[in-house]
Design a protein around this motif. Structure first.
Motif, PDB file in Angstrom:
ATOM      1  N   ARG A  24       6.654 -10.100   4.116  1.00  0.00           N
ATOM      2  CA  ARG A  24       6.461  -9.627   5.483  1.00  0.00           C
ATOM      3  C   ARG A  24       5.918  -8.198   5.551  1.00  0.00           C
ATOM      4  NH1 ARG A  24       8.430 -11.130  10.007  1.00  0.00           N
ATOM      5  NH2 ARG A  24       9.657  -9.218  10.373  1.00  0.00           N
ATOM      6  N   THR A  25       5.892  -7.490   4.423  1.00  0.00           N
ATOM      7  CA  THR A  25       5.228  -6.184   4.420  1.00  0.00           C
ATOM      8  C   THR A  25       3.716  -6.342   4.459  1.00  0.00           C
ATOM      9  OG1 THR A  25       5.124  -5.998   1.994  1.00  0.00           O
ATOM     10  CG2 THR A  25       7.116  -5.159   3.084  1.00  0.00           C
ATOM     11  N   ALA A  26       3.208  -7.529   4.154  1.00  0.00           N
ATOM     12  CA  ALA A  26       1.759  -7.744   4.088  1.00  0.00           C
ATOM     13  C   ALA A  26       1.244  -8.735   5.119  1.00  0.00           C
ATOM     14  CB  ALA A  26       1.363  -8.220   2.681  1.00  0.00           C
TER      15      ALA A  26
ATOM     16  N   THR B 168      11.269 -10.482   2.708  1.00  0.00           N
ATOM     17  CA  THR B 168      11.015  -9.107   3.145  1.00  0.00           C
ATOM     18  C   THR B 168       9.733  -8.569   2.530  1.00  0.00           C
ATOM     19  OG1 THR B 168      13.382  -8.695   3.415  1.00  0.00           O
ATOM     20  CG2 THR B 168      11.950  -6.765   3.211  1.00  0.00           C
ATOM     21  N   SER B 169       9.518  -8.858   1.259  1.00  0.00           N
ATOM     22  CA  SER B 169       8.314  -8.392   0.572  1.00  0.00           C
ATOM     23  C   SER B 169       7.066  -9.027   1.174  1.00  0.00           C
ATOM     24  CB  SER B 169       8.402  -8.698  -0.923  1.00  0.00           C
ATOM     25  OG  SER B 169       7.301  -8.149  -1.622  1.00  0.00           O
TER      26      SER B 169
ATOM     27  N   GLN C  17       8.608  -8.956  -5.770  1.00  0.00           N
ATOM     28  CA  GLN C  17       9.500  -7.975  -5.166  1.00  0.00           C
ATOM     29  C   GLN C  17       8.890  -6.581  -5.118  1.00  0.00           C
ATOM     30  OE1 GLN C  17      12.919  -8.580  -7.695  1.00  0.00           O
ATOM     31  NE2 GLN C  17      13.656 -10.328  -6.505  1.00  0.00           N
ATOM     32  N   ASP C  18       7.697  -6.422  -5.682  1.00  0.00           N
ATOM     33  CA  ASP C  18       6.995  -5.141  -5.704  1.00  0.00           C
ATOM     34  C   ASP C  18       6.066  -5.070  -4.490  1.00  0.00           C
ATOM     35  OD1 ASP C  18       5.390  -2.920  -6.158  1.00  0.00           O
ATOM     36  OD2 ASP C  18       5.174  -3.300  -8.305  1.00  0.00           O
ATOM     37  N   HIS C  19       6.419  -4.257  -3.498  1.00  0.00           N
ATOM     38  CA  HIS C  19       5.648  -4.204  -2.262  1.00  0.00           C
ATOM     39  C   HIS C  19       4.232  -3.704  -2.488  1.00  0.00           C
ATOM     40  CE1 HIS C  19       9.530  -4.006   0.419  1.00  0.00           C
ATOM     41  NE2 HIS C  19       9.516  -5.026  -0.421  1.00  0.00           N
TER      42      HIS C  19
ATOM     43  N   LYS D 120       2.285  -4.715  -4.775  1.00  0.00           N
ATOM     44  CA  LYS D 120       1.492  -5.812  -5.317  1.00  0.00           C
ATOM     45  C   LYS D 120       1.349  -6.988  -4.358  1.00  0.00           C
ATOM     46  CE  LYS D 120       2.812  -4.994 -10.171  1.00  0.00           C
ATOM     47  NZ  LYS D 120       3.479  -5.602 -11.368  1.00  0.00           N
ATOM     48  N   ILE D 121       2.196  -7.050  -3.336  1.00  0.00           N
ATOM     49  CA  ILE D 121       2.345  -8.299  -2.590  1.00  0.00           C
ATOM     50  C   ILE D 121       1.076  -8.727  -1.868  1.00  0.00           C
ATOM     51  CG2 ILE D 121       3.242  -7.268  -0.472  1.00  0.00           C
ATOM     52  CD1 ILE D 121       4.458 -10.511  -2.211  1.00  0.00           C
TER      53      ILE D 121
END
Length: 235
Positions: free
Chosen positions: A139-141, A136-137, A33-35, A37-38
């Motif tokens: 998909r940030t990466a 969501t997390s 859940q930490d963006h 680190k993802i």
């Protein structure tokens, strides 16, 4: 706090969830859940699964954690119980299953609670929120389709509601939970309507087994040691 029975522990194991400490820990739900680190965690997923690229690795992982969200709903219908640990307590470890390197989940057997009947919708909403947070997390990466990610979870729900609705001991609770999952309001803030209702498209879970119910490919065919799933829409 509840004590899990030997049967419950065996059921957890069938979902690749274990009640001991991983020998090769890789991350926790809190890490996911930490963006910040993802991106690094996706590289771990790629390395463990030997996936050819990051999108395949992320989709592969959603199938793995999808078993956790399925397990939660199964235990809710079958036992009126849920895992209630915090994000740091859901640990992921690299293991070998059926000759393939993969990622499994590890939890503490003491982190379980009984669920009151009038709290079922609240807890189902919490399961959806946790799944949404992971998607969501990721998909940030990586450009992983949210529909693909959700369908990776729904395949497990389809089978287990087929089983639960066929059992007189769990049929009533499973029906109630299924109707909650199909209701648009429980998806508010996650999607404009119930993604699971769209997935079912008016059919009962049992009617969709062995059909091409998916709209997207999960890329399991691209992961070494895995095959194309039975719900794949590709010709």
């Amino acid at each position: 706090m509840n004590t899990l029975t030997a049967d419950q522990i065996r059921e957890l194991n069938s979902y690749s969830i274990y009640v001991d400490t991983p020998q090769h820990p890789v991350f926790t739900l809190a890490d996911l859940q930490d963006h910040a680190k993802i991106a690094d965690l996706i590289q771990v997923m790629k390395m463990v699964s030997q996936s050819p690229d990051e999108v395949v690795a992320a989709s592969y992982f959603m199938r793995r954690i999808g078993m956790f969200f399925a397990m939660q709903l199964y235990n809710l219908a079958a036992y009126d119980e849920l895992w209630s640990g915090v994000a740091e307590d859901l640990r992921f470890g690299a293991v070998e299953e059926f000759g393939n390197r993969t990622i499994s989940m590890f939890i503490d057997s003491k982190d379980w609670q009984m669920v009151d009947e009038d709290e079922r919708q609240m807890h189902i909403r919490s399961i959806l929120e946790n799944a949404h947070a992971v998607i969501t997390s990721l998909r940030t990466a990586v450009p992983l389709s949210p529909l693909t990610a959700w369908e990776n979870i729904f395949g497990f729900w389809l089978w287990q509601y087929h089983v639960l609705l066929s059992d007189p001991g769990s049929e009533m609770e499973a029906r109630d939970d299924l109707e909650i999952l199909k209701a648009n309001e429980v998806w508010t803030g996650i999607h404009t309507h119930s993604r699971f209702a769209s997935y079912l498209n008016g059919s009962e879970p049992s009617a969709l087994l062995n059909t091409t119910v998916r709209k997207t490919c999960c890329f399991s065919k691209d992961v070494p040691g895995l095959m194309r799933c039975g719900f794949c829409p590709l010709p």
